[in-house]
Design an enzyme around this catalytic site. Structure first.
Site, short mmCIF file in Angstrom:
data_model
loop_
_atom_site.label_atom_id
_atom_site.label_comp_id
_atom_site.label_asym_id
_atom_site.label_seq_id
_atom_site.Cartn_x
_atom_site.Cartn_y
_atom_site.Cartn_z
N THR B 146 0.88 -1.18 0.00
CA THR B 146 0.00 0.00 0.00
C THR B 146 0.91 1.23 0.00
OG1 THR B 146 -0.20 -0.12 2.41
CG2 THR B 146 -1.96 -1.12 1.10
N LYS B 168 3.48 -6.94 4.04
CA LYS B 168 3.24 -5.55 3.71
C LYS B 168 2.90 -4.84 5.02
CE LYS B 168 0.15 -3.25 3.46
NZ LYS B 168 -0.64 -2.33 4.40
N THR B 179 -0.10 -3.45 11.52
CA THR B 179 -1.01 -3.52 10.38
C THR B 179 -0.25 -4.07 9.30
OG1 THR B 179 -2.33 -1.67 10.65
CG2 THR B 179 -2.10 -2.39 8.46
N GLU B 259 5.82 4.47 7.66
CA GLU B 259 5.42 5.70 6.97
C GLU B 259 6.13 6.93 7.50
OE1 GLU B 259 1.27 5.54 7.69
OE2 GLU B 259 0.84 4.42 5.87
N ASN B 378 -0.16 10.56 6.60
CA ASN B 378 -1.39 10.02 7.18
C ASN B 378 -2.55 11.00 7.16
OD1 ASN B 378 -0.85 7.22 8.04
ND2 ASN B 378 0.87 8.23 9.05
#
Lengths: 383, 383
Positions: B146, B168, B179, B259, B378
């Site tokens: 993603t 992932k 996650t 991220e 985000n």
């Protein structure tokens, strides 16, 4: 007027050179009586700063005559030397004002893990003692600011008596007290057995429900001084109502000035099995960085609300939960509700209503978004 | 090679149009036998996504022949319709591969609260089934990305058998699983009674100790497939060691690609009274936004380490705790230690060692800093 709004209080704020900016950094609040009833609530952090350790001893007697506060250094995690510095500060205030050291509470805010420059602080205390004035509340409120952009003050006028207050805090807002220093004063006649529970109720319903970034400070202190100078004795209920109003007013000002925030977010959890469940679910949202960044980006990402409360043990059925953001029920029964495009998040105020359908209790937690400015401000704070 | 490194597995990754970018978004992994032993660990979030609910049923029988994974949509909080979509997907895979739907696990990742475009997904599954290949592991690893910037894969070669894996995940990394979607494959002969505990051990020591941003996803899934194609039966200890190595390799890749992160932070809590205490104290640091922003700013702000662990119930005395950051003991006995100026935080790797002096246990939690890019990424994710 702030803490000097009620009769029988004087205050001052001076620049002692603790802050490199040269801004005011030492505040003094004196209760001139006749009574000296006091109550306080302190941080639950297990590394309480030296001034917290000291002031707990002062307040154990439920009496206090003066509060000295400094910004420019938290005096936390500074060992026995730091505690000695606090003790010296209280003794110096006592000397200047003709009190005993045990009559003087101390509160500090600023960077953790640095000793205070005691020569500057002591000189500042002397200057503040000389500057004490019945009009000094505003100066005191300004001297306790750290990254605050505005001073926070409140006055609650009642029938023949009043409550005044000042607060500092702009980050590390978390339950069991925000990182903040709060001094409240009243000229009402309030016995200790009324003052302490009133303060507990006031903090529980206000500052303890503000959870700006989930970080609990080492220095949080809320002190209330009651001198009876008005001669009026309100009922416990009347006094508690006014103290809740004063504390809530200050708490909302803290929220509005949280470091780098662009949103004030009220998360109300309704129809919970208990108030604790409502608070738990609300706090889980308030501490979810993904939700907080989404709101910074004006994105009504209700999936992150569910993901947050889905980590709690609050009573609910996953296929029953509704989520309403700024009036639009974007999630119904744990699934897709009205179109998210209908949610307008461009203003500063955001309301998130979570309906758990598990009981009849509710509670609101207030928080802020997680913004680029928050990261910037807190990454550059000590450097 | 990733999941196709062990014998008897084929895989594929195709672009079905679920992602607006046109990047690959459907992956398929097929176990061609002879055995079809399987085990899985799923999110503990109380809003499990439809594919999690489905795959729990599949894995309840400790068998699984194929795993279909999609990016571009989490199929979480989508109600009975979302569950029907997952069921339809499994049935379509089963048809294409000559299996029963109950042989097919499903995993999804992407935005919560949106239905999947089933026409595109179904067509993608057909295409993936036709593309299945013993060389398809790399394509599959790419199709589950993603916001990942790189695919994450691992191969552990042992004596006559191996483990392969792909993962992932680039955010919402939290305990009880990041996650993330992880598929592990092995050609070792592993009975179900060895596979399940080995997976629990592997996830407990790896992905469950990565806590990037404290957010627990609705879709976390780790599946391991064992087909015995090598004919070699390792001991339970041998197999568990290799599975821990594979899961840890993937977990460290997830951490490195979190991220917007600029730091990989290993928080080791030593001399704790229990492993749970060490984990609790480590997680409190990993979730403290003020500490994480300080580290982003290359600021060895050890006061925020103490403030964080001071909120926990881990056994320690406040005047005993030492904190060492990148080799410099900046805090000794809960007070000021060596000069913070000696700490070099300019690199990506940061180690924080907290010595509680309360026992003999230790544990490490891995996390990232809180950066401006994290907030940016985000806040813009769904818009």
């Amino acid at each position: 007027m702030t803490v000097t709004a009620p009769r029988g209080f004087s205050a001052a704020g001076v620049a002692a050179g603790l802050k490199s900016s040269g801004d005011p950094d030492v505040a003094l609040v004196l209760n001139t009586g006749p009574d000296d009833v006091a109550a306080a609530v302190f941080t639950t952090n297990r590394f309480p700063a030296a001034p917290v350790q000291w002031s707990r001893q002062v307040l154990a007697g439920q009496r206090c005559r003066a509060v000295v506060l400094n910004s420019g250094g938290a005096n936390a995690c500074t060992g026995p030397e730091g505690f000695a510095d606090t003790h010296t500060t209280a003794e110096h205030v006592a000397e200047e004002l003709g009190l005993g050291a045990i009559d003087v509470a101390v509160a500090s805010t600023g960077l953790i893990g640095m000793r205070l420059p005691m020569d500057k602080l002591t000189a500042g205390v002397t200057e503040a003692a000389q500057a004490l004035s019945a009009d000094g509340g505003a100066d005191a409120a300004r001297a306790i600011m750290t990254t605050d952009s505005v001073p926070k003050t409140t006055v609650q006028q009642r029938d023949g008596w009043s409550i005044g207050g000042m607060a500092k805090g702009a980050g590390m807002l978390a339950p069991s007290l925000a990182t903040m220093l709060v001094v409240l004063t009243t000229d009402a006649v309030v016995p200790a057995e009324v003052l302490q529970p009133a303060l507990k109720t006031a903090t529980r319903l206000s500052v303890e429900r503000v959870d700006s970034d989930g970080c609990l400070s080492t220095n949080d202190t809320v002190i209330v001084l009651a001198n009876g100078a008005s001669g009026v004795t309100p009922t416990a209920a009347e006094f508690t109502e006014a103290l809740v109003a004063a504390a809530t007013d200050l708490a909302m000002q803290l929220l509005a000035d949280a470091e780098g925030s662009t949103k004030d977010i009220a998360i109300t959890v309704r129809n919970a099995a208990s108030v604790d469940d409502a608070l738990t679910a609300g706090r889980a949202c308030a501490r979810n960085n993904l939700l907080k960044t989404a709101l910074f980006g004006n994105d009504p990402n209700w999936g992150r609300v569910l993901a947050a409360i889905g980590t709690t043990d609050a009573a609910f059925e996953a296929d029953q939960v509704d989520v309403t953001i700024n009036g639009v029920t974007v999630c119904r029964g744990g699934s897709i509700g009205d179109p998210r495009e209908g949610v307008d998040l461009t203003g500063r105020a955001i309301t998130i209503d979570v309906d758990l359908k598990a009981g009849g209790e509710e509670a609101t937690i207030w928080t802020n978004d997680l913004s680029i400015a928050y990261v910037h401000e807190n990454s550059a704070y000590s450097t």
